[in-house]
Design a protein around this motif. Structure first.
Motif, PDB file in Angstrom:
ATOM      1  N   ILE A  28       0.839  -1.204   0.000  1.00  0.00           N
ATOM      2  CA  ILE A  28       0.000   0.000   0.000  1.00  0.00           C
ATOM      3  C   ILE A  28       0.873   1.252   0.000  1.00  0.00           C
ATOM      4  N   TRP A  29       1.923   1.258   0.829  1.00  0.00           N
ATOM      5  CA  TRP A  29       2.795   2.437   0.886  1.00  0.00           C
ATOM      6  C   TRP A  29       3.528   2.668  -0.435  1.00  0.00           C
ATOM      7  N   LEU A  30       3.902   1.603  -1.116  1.00  0.00           N
ATOM      8  CA  LEU A  30       4.544   1.770  -2.428  1.00  0.00           C
ATOM      9  C   LEU A  30       3.556   2.371  -3.436  1.00  0.00           C
ATOM     10  N   LYS A  31       2.302   1.989  -3.333  1.00  0.00           N
ATOM     11  CA  LYS A  31       1.269   2.567  -4.209  1.00  0.00           C
ATOM     12  C   LYS A  31       1.008   4.027  -3.851  1.00  0.00           C
ATOM     13  N   VAL A  32       1.112   4.348  -2.561  1.00  0.00           N
ATOM     14  CA  VAL A  32       0.989   5.744  -2.130  1.00  0.00           C
ATOM     15  C   VAL A  32       2.104   6.587  -2.737  1.00  0.00           C
ATOM     16  N   VAL A  33       3.320   6.054  -2.752  1.00  0.00           N
ATOM     17  CA  VAL A  33       4.454   6.769  -3.364  1.00  0.00           C
ATOM     18  C   VAL A  33       4.160   7.059  -4.826  1.00  0.00           C
ATOM     19  N   VAL A  34       3.650   6.065  -5.547  1.00  0.00           N
ATOM     20  CA  VAL A  34       3.293   6.254  -6.956  1.00  0.00           C
ATOM     21  C   VAL A  34       2.233   7.337  -7.102  1.00  0.00           C
TER      22      VAL A  34
ATOM     23  N   PHE B 273      -6.494   8.689   3.479  1.00  0.00           N
ATOM     24  CA  PHE B 273      -5.776   8.850   4.744  1.00  0.00           C
ATOM     25  C   PHE B 273      -4.299   8.505   4.574  1.00  0.00           C
ATOM     26  N   PHE B 274      -4.024   7.381   3.920  1.00  0.00           N
ATOM     27  CA  PHE B 274      -2.631   7.001   3.655  1.00  0.00           C
ATOM     28  C   PHE B 274      -1.930   8.099   2.859  1.00  0.00           C
ATOM     29  N   LEU B 275      -2.591   8.561   1.821  1.00  0.00           N
ATOM     30  CA  LEU B 275      -2.001   9.551   0.917  1.00  0.00           C
ATOM     31  C   LEU B 275      -1.727  10.872   1.628  1.00  0.00           C
ATOM     32  N   ALA B 276      -2.561  11.199   2.611  1.00  0.00           N
ATOM     33  CA  ALA B 276      -2.417  12.478   3.308  1.00  0.00           C
ATOM     34  C   ALA B 276      -1.117  12.560   4.098  1.00  0.00           C
ATOM     35  N   VAL B 277      -0.640  11.435   4.597  1.00  0.00           N
ATOM     36  CA  VAL B 277       0.536  11.465   5.475  1.00  0.00           C
ATOM     37  C   VAL B 277       1.766  12.016   4.758  1.00  0.00           C
TER      38      VAL B 277
END
Length: 283
Positions: A96-102, A204-208
């Motif tokens: 999920i975090w790798l997708k957030v980076v993208v 929420f993940f993306l906001a961080v």
């Protein structure tokens, strides 16, 4: 940078608390936190320099971010400790975090290129009002269109890198005040078939990283030379935003499990119309 120290009145403390409450409520609901903060500031007129005000309105969001990190810690933290010496990586969370980076890449590029221009030319009540109305209509139409459709992505863990990138492209729209970062990402996610719950969680993940990155940019521009009153303003505003965000995020997750986002669309339209009428009357 040397700035004159000044005493804060009780009224100024109340204004900071109000801004913290507004930030905590609007950061997570798809109704534009930046837009509301600018509009509220138009009425309560904080006694601070323009440079610090610009800094404050962004960095106060770190309080709201901390609330989400605490509430979603189990889901966001990519490690689990089976014993004291060997942490294990949670592959679903890492993915999920790798997708957030993208998803962050398009917004990071556009922000670096156009942030100063946007702040200089588009941070106005009229632009905010028009964006509130435009995306309010979008929410209503998309939810009506979605009524009889089954989401292609029901869970956050099922999102692909392609879906994450598309959501990130929609997030670029939020650079215009009044759009809403969460609103733009949720609209994009709903359009491409992500469920409401998964769309909110990805927001929420993306906001961080997004808000930490924006705050870092503001800190680089402003520096760390705060007066004691400015430091009090930052800490108080962030603390209030943190507490209010804890309540609002819980409310939102419970709400969207039973309802859609149509009510937020109508709220945006109503507020946008009120702002335009106020501009006409006060002109």
């Amino acid at each position: 940078r040397q700035r004159k120290e000044r005493k804060m009145s009780v009224l100024e403390f109340i204004k900071v608390v109000i801004l913290g409450i507004v930030e905590g409520i609007t950061e997570w609901l798809p109704i534009s936190s930046t837009g509301h903060m600018i509009l509220v500031d138009e009425f309560i007129k904080m006694e601070m320099t323009p440079e610090f005000k610009e800094f404050f309105l962004v960095v106060i969001q770190l309080g709201a971010i901390l609330a989400v990190v605490i509430l979603f810690w189990q889901k966001m933290f990519p490690f689990q400790f089976k014993d004291k010496t060997k942490p294990a990586v949670k592959m679903d969370t890492l993915s999920i975090w790798l997708k957030v980076v993208v998803a962050c890449i398009p917004g990071a590029v556009v922000t670096l290129l156009f942030d100063d221009y946007i702040e200089a030319h588009l941070h106005t009540p009229l632009v905010i009002a028009l964006m509130l109305i435009l995306y309010g209509i979008a929410f209503i139409l998309i939810e009506k269109w979605n009524r009889n459709r089954q989401p292609k992505v029901a869970r956050l863990e099922d999102m692909t890198y392609r879906t994450a990138l598309m959501v990130g492209l929609f997030q670029v729209l939020s650079i215009i005040p009044g759009t809403s970062r969460s609103g733009a990402t949720i609209i994009g996610a709903l359009l491409i078939g992500v469920s409401r719950v998964a769309a909110a969680e990805f927001t929420f993940f993306l906001a961080v990283p997004v808000m930490i990155g924006l705050s870092f940019i503001k800190i680089l521009k402003f520096g760390f030379a705060f007066t004691s009153s400015e430091l009090i303003v930052l800490l108080l505003g962030s603390a209030v935003a943190f507490v209010v965000s804890l309540l609002v995020v819980r409310f939102l997750m419970n709400y969207i499990r039973k309802h859609d986002f149509t009510a937020f669309g109508w709220y945006r339209i109503a507020l946008g119309i009120v702002v335009i009428l106020a501009l006409v009357v006060l002109k």
